[in-house]
Design an enzyme around this catalytic site. Structure first.
Site, PDB file in Angstrom:
ATOM      1  CE  LYS A 105     -14.028  14.029  -2.735  1.00  0.00           C
ATOM      2  NZ  LYS A 105     -12.712  13.420  -2.572  1.00  0.00           N
TER       3      LYS A 105
ATOM      4  CD  GLU B 104     -16.336  12.818  -0.234  1.00  0.00           C
ATOM      5  OE1 GLU B 104     -15.284  12.816   0.428  1.00  0.00           O
ATOM      6  OE2 GLU B 104     -16.564  12.006  -1.138  1.00  0.00           O
TER       7      GLU B 104
ATOM      8  NE  ARG C 189      -2.560  -1.077   3.571  1.00  0.00           N
ATOM      9  CZ  ARG C 189      -2.516  -2.252   4.187  1.00  0.00           C
ATOM     10  NH1 ARG C 189      -3.000  -3.325   3.598  1.00  0.00           N
ATOM     11  NH2 ARG C 189      -2.017  -2.361   5.410  1.00  0.00           N
TER      12      ARG C 189
ATOM     13  CE  LYS D 166     -12.855  11.896   2.205  1.00  0.00           C
ATOM     14  NZ  LYS D 166     -12.801  10.769   1.280  1.00  0.00           N
TER      15      LYS D 166
HETATM   16  C1  5MM Z   1     -10.437   7.417  -2.124  1.00  0.00           C
HETATM   17  O1  5MM Z   1     -11.595   6.865  -1.499  1.00  0.00           O
HETATM   18  C2  5MM Z   1     -12.054   7.571  -0.350  1.00  0.00           C
HETATM   19  C3  5MM Z   1     -12.113   6.696   0.860  1.00  0.00           C
HETATM   20  O2  5MM Z   1     -13.025   5.635   0.654  1.00  0.00           O
HETATM   21  P1  5MM Z   1     -13.157   4.444   1.756  1.00  0.00           P
HETATM   22  O3  5MM Z   1     -13.017   5.049   3.112  1.00  0.00           O
HETATM   23  O4  5MM Z   1     -14.528   3.920   1.468  1.00  0.00           O
HETATM   24  O5  5MM Z   1     -12.098   3.464   1.470  1.00  0.00           O
HETATM   25  C4  5MM Z   1     -13.417   8.217  -0.676  1.00  0.00           C
HETATM   26  O6  5MM Z   1     -13.967   8.880   0.416  1.00  0.00           O
HETATM   27  C5  5MM Z   1     -13.170   9.196  -1.773  1.00  0.00           C
HETATM   28  O7  5MM Z   1     -12.307  10.227  -1.339  1.00  0.00           O
HETATM   29  C6  5MM Z   1     -14.465   9.849  -2.249  1.00  0.00           C
HETATM   30  O8  5MM Z   1     -15.502   8.896  -2.359  1.00  0.00           O
HETATM   31  C7  5MM Z   1     -14.242  10.427  -3.627  1.00  0.00           C
HETATM   32  O9  5MM Z   1     -13.702   9.403  -4.451  1.00  0.00           O
HETATM   33  P2  5MM Z   1     -14.299   9.172  -5.898  1.00  0.00           P
HETATM   34  O10 5MM Z   1     -13.644   7.902  -6.391  1.00  0.00           O
HETATM   35  O11 5MM Z   1     -15.785   9.053  -5.744  1.00  0.00           O
HETATM   36  O12 5MM Z   1     -13.886  10.418  -6.674  1.00  0.00           O
END
Ligand code: 5MM
Length: 333
Positions: free
Chosen positions: A217, A175, A44, A134
């Site tokens: 966002k 967001e 990762r 965020k």
């Molecule tokens: C990158 O993914 C973020 C974290 O997701 P998990 O906690 O579910 O693993 C997610 O919050 C992301 O920042 C937002 O959904 C925006 O990502 P997308 O792919 O929708 O642009």
């Protein structure tokens, strides 16, 4: 101008957007496994190091949202990742929510958690170099959701988070994501997004959040992924901008969209179509999947493909910068 205002303005500076590389350990591991890479703390880290050390990333990326694990990691050469970003002129950010969990007594709806102990965590993240944070709330559209209760609970949590961030000198990204899954129409997404933003800004106002020191966002207003009537960029742009103009105070530093599962070229085309609108805030990107999916596929877990992964990310960043500055030409989706 306070530091919060300066940082928020830098995050949405003209021609730049945000890279969301804050997948939780679980999500990141499953995405690596899907790309044929055995998931571990090291792989990762390697994948995130590949992304953030992409040559010239800073020309199109103002900030990178990291997960807790990554904020604490160092590159193979031993440099702390937040320090690397800072040296490159990219703001390090941190996802501080602890995920969406079932809301008691609700029909499959969720509440995003992470408020307990957040003040102390933010203080530590600030010490570690995080300039912004965020928190993502998840709102689903079905026949009987979203409920008023789920919207209210999530808006309340977002506002408490945002005020705590500003207290600790960290710019909050707020967001509220209305999900694309489902067969609903674009009009339904517009109505739900409008209702969610109304509640979110009501709670932010009550909490005394300084709008010029935050970034919103939101989702783009698109039809559900299974809708029989898809919408093109002009229709999406019109619906999205009109919804935001109804609900987002003009003092907000900027709007940085999530991609939400749209194909990379579709998200970019929609972003490009919005740029001709007159809005009181800049409209940019804070994409996760729409920026990194091609890089993840290109790399396929091999060190030899490190450059291919970086080139794939750089290409997506370039397209999105073109979307922001009006020089974007449609691509094959
Ligand atoms: C990158 O993914 C973020 C974290 O997701 P998990 O906690 O579910 O693993 C997610 O919050 C992301 O920042 C937002 O959904 C925006 O990502 P997308 O792919 O929708 O642009």
């Amino acid at each position: 101008m306070s530091t919060l205002h300066e940082v928020a303005a830098r995050m949405v500076a003209p021609g730049r957007g945000i890279l969301a590389a804050d997948e939780s350990i679980r999500t990141m591991s499953s995405r690596l496994e899907a790309a044929g890479v055995a998931a571990s703390e090291t792989t990762r880290r390697d994948y995130r190091e590949m992304l953030v050390s992409t040559p010239d990333l800073a020309t199109g990326v103002s900030g990178v949202i990291l997960a807790d694990e990554t904020l604490r990691q160092s590159t193979r050469a031993g440099q702390p990742i937040p320090k690397l970003l800072d040296d490159l002129g990219i703001l390090p950010g941190i996802k501080v929510d602890t995920g969406a969990h079932p809301l008691a007594g609700a029909d499959g709806e969720t509440i995003t958690e992470g408020l307990d102990g957040l003040r102390a965590r933010l203080a530590e993240y600030a010490q570690m170099g995080a300039a912004f944070a965020k928190w993502r709330a998840v709102i689903t559209i079905t026949g009987n959701t979203p409920s008023r209760r789920a919207i209210a609970a999530n808006a309340h949590a977002l506002a408490r988070y945002a005020r705590l961030c500003q207290e600790q000198g960290i710019v909050p990204i707020v967001e509220p994501e209305v999900m694309m899954s489902g067969a609903h129409t674009l009009t339904r997404t517009a109505l739900v997004t409008n209702a969610v933003l109304r509640e979110v800004f009501g709670q932010l106002e009550l909490a005394g959040v300084d709008y010029a020191g935050m970034v919103l966002k939101p989702n783009m207003v698109v039809p559900g992924v299974d809708s029989p009537r898809p919408a093109g960029p002009e229709e999406v742009a019109e619906a999205t901008v009109q919804t935001l103009l109804c609900r987002v105070p003009e003092q907000v530093a900027g709007v940085a969209f999530l991609s939400g599962g749209q194909a990379p070229a579709v998200a970019t085309a929609n972003l490009a179509a919005m740029q001709s609108a007159t809005t009181p805030w800049p409209l940019t990107f804070s994409f996760g999947r729409a920026l990194v999916d091609p890089a993840l596929k290109a790399r396929r877990g091999s060190d030899d493909a490190w450059t291919a992964g970086q080139e794939a990310l750089a290409a997506r960043v370039r397209r999105n910068v073109e979307a922001l500055n009006g020089s974007y030409l449609p691509e094959a989706a």
